[in-house]
Design a protein around this motif. Sequence first.
Motif, PDB file in Angstrom:
ATOM      1  N   LEU A  94       0.821  -1.203   0.000  1.00 48.14           N
ATOM      2  CA  LEU A  94       0.000   0.000   0.000  1.00 48.14           C
ATOM      3  C   LEU A  94       0.862   1.262   0.000  1.00 48.14           C
ATOM      4  O   LEU A  94       0.579   2.225  -0.715  1.00 48.14           O
ATOM      5  N   LEU A  95       1.919   1.256   0.810  1.00 44.77           N
ATOM      6  CA  LEU A  95       2.791   2.427   0.885  1.00 44.77           C
ATOM      7  C   LEU A  95       3.465   2.692  -0.456  1.00 44.77           C
ATOM      8  O   LEU A  95       3.541   3.854  -0.896  1.00 44.77           O
ATOM      9  N   ALA A  96       3.948   1.643  -1.112  1.00 45.56           N
ATOM     10  CA  ALA A  96       4.598   1.802  -2.413  1.00 45.56           C
ATOM     11  C   ALA A  96       3.651   2.419  -3.440  1.00 45.56           C
ATOM     12  O   ALA A  96       4.059   3.239  -4.265  1.00 45.56           O
ATOM     13  N   SER A  98       1.068   4.315  -2.654  1.00 45.36           N
ATOM     14  CA  SER A  98       0.573   5.605  -2.182  1.00 45.36           C
ATOM     15  C   SER A  98       1.588   6.740  -2.327  1.00 45.36           C
ATOM     16  O   SER A  98       1.215   7.868  -2.660  1.00 45.36           O
ATOM     17  N   ILE A  99       2.864   6.466  -2.070  1.00 42.57           N
ATOM     18  CA  ILE A  99       3.884   7.515  -2.000  1.00 42.57           C
ATOM     19  C   ILE A  99       3.883   8.445  -3.214  1.00 42.57           C
ATOM     20  O   ILE A  99       3.920   9.675  -3.046  1.00 42.57           O
ATOM     21  N   PRO A 100       3.848   7.928  -4.447  1.00 48.48           N
ATOM     22  CA  PRO A 100       3.920   8.854  -5.596  1.00 48.48           C
ATOM     23  C   PRO A 100       2.782   9.865  -5.666  1.00 48.48           C
ATOM     24  O   PRO A 100       2.921  10.912  -6.315  1.00 48.48           O
ATOM     25  N   SER A 101       1.665   9.569  -5.017  1.00 51.39           N
ATOM     26  CA  SER A 101       0.497  10.454  -5.106  1.00 51.39           C
ATOM     27  C   SER A 101       0.264  11.293  -3.856  1.00 51.39           C
ATOM     28  O   SER A 101      -0.667  12.106  -3.818  1.00 51.39           O
ATOM     29  N   LEU A 102       1.077  11.105  -2.820  1.00 50.05           N
ATOM     30  CA  LEU A 102       0.917  11.918  -1.611  1.00 50.05           C
ATOM     31  C   LEU A 102       1.253  13.365  -1.920  1.00 50.05           C
ATOM     32  O   LEU A 102       2.259  13.653  -2.573  1.00 50.05           O
ATOM     33  N   ASP A 103       0.411  14.290  -1.440  1.00 51.45           N
ATOM     34  CA  ASP A 103       0.631  15.705  -1.726  1.00 51.45           C
ATOM     35  C   ASP A 103       0.888  16.489  -0.443  1.00 51.45           C
ATOM     36  O   ASP A 103       0.971  15.910   0.652  1.00 51.45           O
ATOM     37  N   ALA A 104       1.006  17.801  -0.575  1.00 51.20           N
ATOM     38  CA  ALA A 104       1.330  18.646   0.576  1.00 51.20           C
ATOM     39  C   ALA A 104       0.282  18.518   1.674  1.00 51.20           C
ATOM     40  O   ALA A 104       0.610  18.524   2.871  1.00 51.20           O
ATOM     41  N   GLY A 105      -0.981  18.394   1.279  1.00 49.01           N
ATOM     42  CA  GLY A 105      -2.034  18.237   2.275  1.00 49.01           C
ATOM     43  C   GLY A 105      -1.908  16.943   3.053  1.00 49.01           C
ATOM     44  O   GLY A 105      -2.138  16.901   4.271  1.00 49.01           O
ATOM     45  N   ASP A 106      -1.517  15.870   2.361  1.00 46.08           N
ATOM     46  CA  ASP A 106      -1.319  14.584   3.030  1.00 46.08           C
ATOM     47  C   ASP A 106      -0.183  14.669   4.042  1.00 46.08           C
ATOM     48  O   ASP A 106      -0.295  14.151   5.160  1.00 46.08           O
ATOM     49  N   PHE A 107       0.911  15.312   3.654  1.00 43.43           N
ATOM     50  CA  PHE A 107       2.048  15.401   4.580  1.00 43.43           C
ATOM     51  C   PHE A 107       1.749  16.345   5.745  1.00 43.43           C
ATOM     52  O   PHE A 107       2.244  16.135   6.857  1.00 43.43           O
ATOM     53  N   HIS A 186       7.854   6.673  13.232  1.00 47.81           N
ATOM     54  CA  HIS A 186       6.820   7.273  12.392  1.00 47.81           C
ATOM     55  C   HIS A 186       7.333   8.546  11.721  1.00 47.81           C
ATOM     56  O   HIS A 186       7.004   8.815  10.562  1.00 47.81           O
ATOM     57  N   ALA A 187       8.131   9.322  12.442  1.00 49.19           N
ATOM     58  CA  ALA A 187       8.727  10.512  11.838  1.00 49.19           C
ATOM     59  C   ALA A 187       9.632  10.122  10.674  1.00 49.19           C
ATOM     60  O   ALA A 187       9.619  10.763   9.611  1.00 49.19           O
ATOM     61  N   ALA A 188      10.411   9.057  10.860  1.00 46.22           N
ATOM     62  CA  ALA A 188      11.300   8.599   9.798  1.00 46.22           C
ATOM     63  C   ALA A 188      10.506   8.106   8.591  1.00 46.22           C
ATOM     64  O   ALA A 188      10.878   8.361   7.430  1.00 46.22           O
ATOM     65  N   LEU A 189       9.400   7.413   8.838  1.00 45.44           N
ATOM     66  CA  LEU A 189       8.552   6.950   7.744  1.00 45.44           C
ATOM     67  C   LEU A 189       7.993   8.111   6.932  1.00 45.44           C
ATOM     68  O   LEU A 189       7.973   8.073   5.692  1.00 45.44           O
ATOM     69  N   ALA A 190       7.551   9.144   7.627  1.00 43.48           N
ATOM     70  CA  ALA A 190       7.024  10.324   6.943  1.00 43.48           C
ATOM     71  C   ALA A 190       8.120  11.004   6.121  1.00 43.48           C
ATOM     72  O   ALA A 190       7.883  11.425   4.981  1.00 43.48           O
ATOM     73  N   ASP A 191       9.322  11.091   6.678  1.00 48.38           N
ATOM     74  CA  ASP A 191      10.435  11.744   5.968  1.00 48.38           C
ATOM     75  C   ASP A 191      10.819  10.964   4.713  1.00 48.38           C
ATOM     76  O   ASP A 191      11.060  11.554   3.649  1.00 48.38           O
ATOM     77  N   LEU A 192      10.905   9.648   4.817  1.00 46.98           N
ATOM     78  CA  LEU A 192      11.258   8.831   3.655  1.00 46.98           C
ATOM     79  C   LEU A 192      10.171   8.919   2.579  1.00 46.98           C
ATOM     80  O   LEU A 192      10.470   8.965   1.374  1.00 46.98           O
ATOM     81  N   SER A 193       8.930   8.957   3.010  1.00 48.15           N
ATOM     82  CA  SER A 193       7.824   9.079   2.060  1.00 48.15           C
ATOM     83  C   SER A 193       7.839  10.443   1.387  1.00 48.15           C
ATOM     84  O   SER A 193       7.620  10.557   0.174  1.00 48.15           O
ATOM     85  N   ARG A 194       8.119  11.484   2.156  1.00 49.75           N
ATOM     86  CA  ARG A 194       8.198  12.836   1.611  1.00 49.75           C
ATOM     87  C   ARG A 194       9.323  12.953   0.582  1.00 49.75           C
ATOM     88  O   ARG A 194       9.191  13.654  -0.432  1.00 49.75           O
ATOM     89  N   ALA A 195      10.410  12.242   0.840  1.00 45.75           N
ATOM     90  CA  ALA A 195      11.547  12.254  -0.090  1.00 45.75           C
ATOM     91  C   ALA A 195      11.280  11.407  -1.333  1.00 45.75           C
ATOM     92  O   ALA A 195      12.068  11.452  -2.292  1.00 45.75           O
ATOM     93  N   GLY A 196      10.215  10.637  -1.325  1.00 47.74           N
ATOM     94  CA  GLY A 196       9.884   9.805  -2.472  1.00 47.74           C
ATOM     95  C   GLY A 196      10.736   8.563  -2.595  1.00 47.74           C
ATOM     96  O   GLY A 196      10.767   7.929  -3.661  1.00 47.74           O
ATOM     97  N   ASP A 197      11.412   8.171  -1.531  1.00 53.58           N
ATOM     98  CA  ASP A 197      12.277   6.993  -1.548  1.00 53.58           C
ATOM     99  C   ASP A 197      11.434   5.761  -1.209  1.00 53.58           C
ATOM    100  O   ASP A 197      11.373   5.320  -0.058  1.00 53.58           O
ATOM    101  N   ILE A 198      10.819   5.212  -2.221  1.00 54.27           N
ATOM    102  CA  ILE A 198       9.856   4.126  -2.013  1.00 54.27           C
ATOM    103  C   ILE A 198      10.513   2.885  -1.422  1.00 54.27           C
ATOM    104  O   ILE A 198      10.002   2.288  -0.459  1.00 54.27           O
ATOM    105  N   ALA A 199      11.653   2.482  -1.969  1.00 57.71           N
ATOM    106  CA  ALA A 199      12.307   1.258  -1.493  1.00 57.71           C
ATOM    107  C   ALA A 199      12.707   1.386  -0.030  1.00 57.71           C
ATOM    108  O   ALA A 199      12.471   0.472   0.772  1.00 57.71           O
TER     109      ALA A 199
END
Length: 229
Positions: A94-96, A98-107, A186-199
Motif C-alpha cells: 500500500l505504501l509503495a 501511495s507515495i507517488p500520489s501523496l501531496d502537501a495536504g497529506d504530509f 513514524h517521523a522517519a517513515l514520513a520523511d522517507l515518504s516525503r523524499a519519495g524513496d519508495i524502497a
Amino acid sequence: MNPLLKHRTLSAAVLDQLRKAILDGTYPAGAQLRQDALAEAFRVSRIPIREALFQLDAEGLVRFVPQKGAVVAELSTEEISDVFELRRLLEPRLLARSIPSLDAGDFARLDALHAQMVAATAANDLGRWGQINADFHMALYARAGLPRSLTIVHGLLQASDRYTRVHLGDVAGMGIAGMQRAVSEHAALADLSRAGDIAAACGFLDQHILTVHEDLLRELERSQREAMT
C-alpha cells in the motif's frame, strides 16, 4: 431521520463502544458478552448488539463459543503472528502505491498526527495513542487506490491496537520506551515518504512492523511465564 440510517448509526455507535471497552480492558480476555445484558446496558434492542458482536468476531476481538455465546478473544501468539504477518504483506504494498500520489495536504496531516502522537506519549494516553497510530498508518496509505486492501489493513490495525496496549501498558518496563521509539520511527517513515524513496520507506515500514511483532511476542511469553509462577 431515515429509519434505516438511524439503525445503522445506532449499530455503529454500539460497535464503537464495545470495541473500546474490549481494547481498554473493561471486558478482559475470556469475558462472556451476553446479548441481553449488553442490550440492557446500552438501552437498545438485541439487534444492534448482535450485529456489533458479529463485526467484532470478524475483527478477531470476539469469538463465538458453543454453550457460551460471544466471549472476548484470548491473546495468543498465533493470533498476533497472523495479524502482524498479514500487515507485513499488505502495508508495504500500500505504501509503495501511495507515495507517488501523496501531496502537501497529506504530509500536513501526517505531521499533525505525529504531533498528536508526541502529545499522547507525553500524557501516557494509550487509548488516544492507539487511535492516532492507526490514523497515521492509514494516512500514509491513503493514495494507494486499493480500497479493499485498505479496509483489510484498517481491521488489522484495530486488532494490533489491542496487542500493543498489552505491550505499551507495561509503563514500568518497556512501555514508555516503546512509545517513544514508535514516535521516532513514524517521523522517519514520513520523511522517507516525503523524499519519495519508495524502497527505503517500504523496507523501513517492514522492519517497524516486525519489531513491534517481536516485542509483543516477548511480552506475551513473559506474561505467561509470570502467570505460571
